[in-house]
Write a protein that holds these residues in place. Structure first.
Motif, PDB file in Angstrom:
ATOM      1  N   MET A 138      52.645  42.140  32.404  1.00 48.36           N
ATOM      2  CA  MET A 138      51.908  42.726  33.506  1.00 48.36           C
ATOM      3  C   MET A 138      50.463  42.854  33.071  1.00 48.36           C
ATOM      4  O   MET A 138      50.127  43.689  32.252  1.00 48.36           O
ATOM      5  N   ARG A 139      49.618  41.982  33.575  1.00 48.31           N
ATOM      6  CA  ARG A 139      48.216  41.988  33.200  1.00 48.31           C
ATOM      7  C   ARG A 139      47.353  42.234  34.435  1.00 48.31           C
ATOM      8  O   ARG A 139      47.352  41.417  35.353  1.00 48.31           O
ATOM      9  N   PRO A 140      46.618  43.332  34.454  1.00 46.38           N
ATOM     10  CA  PRO A 140      45.746  43.576  35.602  1.00 46.38           C
ATOM     11  C   PRO A 140      44.764  42.438  35.853  1.00 46.38           C
ATOM     12  O   PRO A 140      44.398  42.175  36.993  1.00 46.38           O
ATOM     13  N   LEU A 141      44.348  41.710  34.797  1.00 46.12           N
ATOM     14  CA  LEU A 141      43.438  40.590  35.005  1.00 46.12           C
ATOM     15  C   LEU A 141      44.104  39.492  35.822  1.00 46.12           C
ATOM     16  O   LEU A 141      43.449  38.827  36.617  1.00 46.12           O
ATOM     17  N   ASN A 142      45.399  39.282  35.638  1.00 45.66           N
ATOM     18  CA  ASN A 142      46.112  38.318  36.468  1.00 45.66           C
ATOM     19  C   ASN A 142      46.122  38.772  37.918  1.00 45.66           C
ATOM     20  O   ASN A 142      46.033  37.950  38.827  1.00 45.66           O
ATOM     21  N   ALA A 143      46.236  40.062  38.145  1.00 47.30           N
ATOM     22  CA  ALA A 143      46.205  40.579  39.510  1.00 47.30           C
ATOM     23  C   ALA A 143      44.860  40.268  40.168  1.00 47.30           C
ATOM     24  O   ALA A 143      44.801  39.930  41.350  1.00 47.30           O
ATOM     25  N   LEU A 144      43.786  40.342  39.410  1.00 41.98           N
ATOM     26  CA  LEU A 144      42.462  39.986  39.930  1.00 41.98           C
ATOM     27  C   LEU A 144      42.347  38.489  40.154  1.00 41.98           C
ATOM     28  O   LEU A 144      41.848  38.028  41.179  1.00 41.98           O
ATOM     29  N   LYS A 145      42.817  37.726  39.186  1.00 41.44           N
ATOM     30  CA  LYS A 145      42.697  36.271  39.237  1.00 41.44           C
ATOM     31  C   LYS A 145      43.468  35.670  40.402  1.00 41.44           C
ATOM     32  O   LYS A 145      42.987  34.771  41.077  1.00 41.44           O
ATOM     33  N   TYR A 146      44.686  36.158  40.647  1.00 39.84           N
ATOM     34  CA  TYR A 146      45.545  35.559  41.657  1.00 39.84           C
ATOM     35  C   TYR A 146      45.610  36.352  42.958  1.00 39.84           C
ATOM     36  O   TYR A 146      46.253  35.931  43.898  1.00 39.84           O
ATOM     37  N   GLY A 147      44.931  37.472  43.010  1.00 38.88           N
ATOM     38  CA  GLY A 147      44.916  38.265  44.233  1.00 38.88           C
ATOM     39  C   GLY A 147      43.923  37.731  45.245  1.00 38.88           C
ATOM     40  O   GLY A 147      43.063  36.907  44.940  1.00 38.88           O
ATOM     41  N   ALA A 148      44.051  38.216  46.464  1.00 41.59           N
ATOM     42  CA  ALA A 148      43.123  37.834  47.529  1.00 41.59           C
ATOM     43  C   ALA A 148      41.746  38.429  47.227  1.00 41.59           C
ATOM     44  O   ALA A 148      41.626  39.616  46.931  1.00 41.59           O
ATOM     45  N   ALA A 149      40.728  37.596  47.305  1.00 42.55           N
ATOM     46  CA  ALA A 149      39.373  38.027  46.945  1.00 42.55           C
ATOM     47  C   ALA A 149      38.871  39.173  47.819  1.00 42.55           C
ATOM     48  O   ALA A 149      38.127  40.028  47.356  1.00 42.55           O
ATOM     49  N   ALA A 150      39.280  39.211  49.068  1.00 49.81           N
ATOM     50  CA  ALA A 150      38.779  40.229  50.000  1.00 49.81           C
ATOM     51  C   ALA A 150      39.581  41.525  49.963  1.00 49.81           C
ATOM     52  O   ALA A 150      39.246  42.462  50.674  1.00 49.81           O
TER      53      ALA A 150
END
Length: 110
Positions: free
Chosen positions: A1-13
């Protein structure tokens, strides 16, 4: 569980939400939630298995070149050793949420 992955693969908006809930007397809950392409249910069922690396370009709903499940088996093993759990849910409507639960008090060893 990496918060950076959540940023990388999440919706930009849409924001990534990281929460820590310590209001329960028995456990502490850490969660990371984002919106974006949902993890397909067939992949979601296997992401905590050992030696699983889902190449996301093989899964039509994910961006090309992304990888899933890397390190999640190890994370689960560490949490299990500490009487904790890790889980994931993912859907287009509700986004993706990884949740870690750890007991507030260390279990006694016999």
């Amino acid at each position: 569980m990496r918060p950076l992955n959540a940023l990388k693969y999440g919706a930009a908006a849409k924001p990534v939400r990281v929460t820590l809930d310590g209001t329960c007397d028995d456990e502490v809950v850490l969660a990371v939630h984002n919106f974006g392409n949902a993890i397909p249910s067939e992949a979601l069922q296997k992401i905590f298995d050992p030696f699983v690396r889902g190449r996301v370009q093989d899964l039509a709903s994910y961006p090309s070149g992304a990888k899933i499940a890397r390190g999640l088996y190890v994370a689960r093993a560490i949490l299990t050793a500490h009487s904790g759990t890790i889980s994931a849910t993912s859907s287009a409507e509700n986004g993706t949420r990884f949740e870690i639960r750890l007991p507030r008090h260390r279990a006694a060893f016999v």
